[in-house]
Motif scaffolding. Sequence first.
Motif, PDB file in Angstrom:
ATOM      1  N   ARG A  19     -73.658 -26.360   1.630  1.00 17.52           N
ATOM      2  CA  ARG A  19     -74.350 -26.293   2.914  1.00 17.52           C
ATOM      3  C   ARG A  19     -75.532 -25.340   2.847  1.00 17.52           C
ATOM      4  O   ARG A  19     -75.515 -24.365   2.103  1.00 17.52           O
ATOM      5  N   GLY A  20     -76.531 -25.614   3.693  1.00 17.14           N
ATOM      6  CA  GLY A  20     -77.666 -24.712   3.794  1.00 17.14           C
ATOM      7  C   GLY A  20     -77.337 -23.556   4.711  1.00 17.14           C
ATOM      8  O   GLY A  20     -76.199 -23.306   5.067  1.00 17.14           O
ATOM      9  N   GLY A 175     -87.404 -27.170  -2.071  1.00 19.75           N
ATOM     10  CA  GLY A 175     -86.368 -28.035  -1.527  1.00 19.75           C
ATOM     11  C   GLY A 175     -86.045 -29.236  -2.393  1.00 19.75           C
ATOM     12  O   GLY A 175     -84.962 -29.797  -2.296  1.00 19.75           O
ATOM     13  N   TRP A 236     -76.055 -25.856  -4.133  1.00 21.17           N
ATOM     14  CA  TRP A 236     -77.440 -26.215  -3.803  1.00 21.17           C
ATOM     15  C   TRP A 236     -77.508 -27.706  -3.521  1.00 21.17           C
ATOM     16  O   TRP A 236     -76.880 -28.520  -4.209  1.00 21.17           O
ATOM     17  N   ARG A 237     -78.271 -28.062  -2.503  1.00 20.71           N
ATOM     18  CA  ARG A 237     -78.496 -29.472  -2.195  1.00 20.71           C
ATOM     19  C   ARG A 237     -79.978 -29.695  -1.971  1.00 20.71           C
ATOM     20  O   ARG A 237     -80.731 -28.761  -1.658  1.00 20.71           O
ATOM     21  N   MET A 240     -82.795 -27.907   0.553  1.00 21.38           N
ATOM     22  CA  MET A 240     -82.482 -26.494   0.779  1.00 21.38           C
ATOM     23  C   MET A 240     -83.625 -25.631   0.234  1.00 21.38           C
ATOM     24  O   MET A 240     -83.902 -25.644  -0.968  1.00 21.38           O
ATOM     25  N   GLN A 244     -82.659 -20.214   2.047  1.00 19.70           N
ATOM     26  CA  GLN A 244     -81.346 -20.669   2.503  1.00 19.70           C
ATOM     27  C   GLN A 244     -80.279 -20.537   1.427  1.00 19.70           C
ATOM     28  O   GLN A 244     -79.112 -20.830   1.680  1.00 19.70           O
ATOM     29  N   THR A 245     -80.676 -20.108   0.227  1.00 19.84           N
ATOM     30  CA  THR A 245     -79.722 -20.042  -0.878  1.00 19.84           C
ATOM     31  C   THR A 245     -78.905 -18.765  -0.885  1.00 19.84           C
ATOM     32  O   THR A 245     -77.842 -18.709  -1.512  1.00 19.84           O
ATOM     33  N   GLU A 424     -78.677 -34.843  -1.028  1.00 12.95           N
ATOM     34  CA  GLU A 424     -78.895 -34.185   0.259  1.00 12.95           C
ATOM     35  C   GLU A 424     -77.680 -34.271   1.177  1.00 12.95           C
ATOM     36  O   GLU A 424     -77.458 -33.400   1.987  1.00 12.95           O
TER      37      GLU A 424
END
Length: 428
Positions: A19-20, A175, A236-237, A240, A244-245, A424
């Motif tokens: 998740r972000g 991203g 990580w997606r 992101m 946001q990491t 994503e």
Amino acid sequence: MRHRIFPSADAGPRTAAGRGGGAELTHPVVRTGFDLFAADGYQLVAGKKFGIIANPTAIESDFTHEVDVMHAAAAVNLTAVFGPEHGFRGTAQAGGGVGTYTDPKTGLPVYNMYGADVADTVTLVRQSGVQALGFDIQDVGARFYTYIWTMYLGLAAAAVLGIPFIVLDRPNPLGGARPSGPVMRPQLETFVGMKPICQQHAMTVGELALLFNDQFVPADAGGRKAELTVVAMRGWRRGMYYDQTGLPWVMPSPNMPTSDTALVYYGLCLFEGTNLSEGRGTTRPFELVTAPYIDYHWLDTLNAELETNGLHGTGFREEYVRPTFDKYENTVCGGLQCYITDRGSFDAITTAVAMLVTVRRQYPGGFGWQYPGRDAIWVDKLSGSDWIRTSVDAGKDTAEIVAGWQAELAEFARLRKEYLMYREDDPS
């Protein structure tokens, strides 16, 4: 099989990630490839002399440099370090490397890979005596950021020498969701673009390594591919952004102070190939674009161009600066500061084209593609062809110029999909 993704249980070519959202630095959302490499006790290089291509970004979430960690660890035999542009410890400015030397902190030999070719790199790696080679550097998502080409050279050298190559994956700070920009033409190969990928590739370094190894390495390594392992991230997606990491941002280069800089760099760095300053010598590199002949008229002209072309996600402010080094050192310059108002809809390459179109139109007697002492067609090497330069000079508008690379971008986007490791839509 000439490559693998590690750990295979939850990080394969279709692996989803987490998740972000924000996080405390002590509890990052994302675990990097090095985190998992170390947690596994460095088993991928057990019994081998190991060398790593690294710079100051190769850190753990507690800010400890991983070379220092591995040097102190009995489980891994780290015997050499290889430095990219700016050097292993980050002591050189743009366009500079650091020669071979002994790292005073660890006593390890450090070899300079910046400016090398495949043959040079093979010689360096053979000279070092390493039996496995790794890569862990934070990329910023632009074709002309040289670290991915240092990775390519290491990958090709590993193929020639028949030794394993291990990529410890890190986030794409943009991203990684949407590739953009022109694809590089082979005749313009330099250290800011060795192979035909698009300007904003939207891939992680691990994904790029998979593509490079399949598509390009055999031609430079006598038909061989490297024995490649990508140690994938967890958490990580796609989509992101770096903030946001939960991972700490370390400047990947002297003029990349924040992750916000990366959001404009992949487009506004094109001004490096003009007689405008791209903001080096100021506290906001690549956000500030200025020159002595620019005044307040540019802002009005640019705003009209943005409106005509329906470009959103950015705003500009009139600014005056006196760069402390590089172009126009100690000279008052007028120009603009770029602000991102919606990073989801912002595209730095299209924005840069609109800026080039309008500055050429507004200041025909001042604007030029060359700064004294610089390459006269540097913008071609950055953008990958002469299309942007010749189109701006011909008076084409932004939409027409951007339309000119859509076919080649679509072709690269199709190829890119074969090598994506993160999705994503699955929050795992």
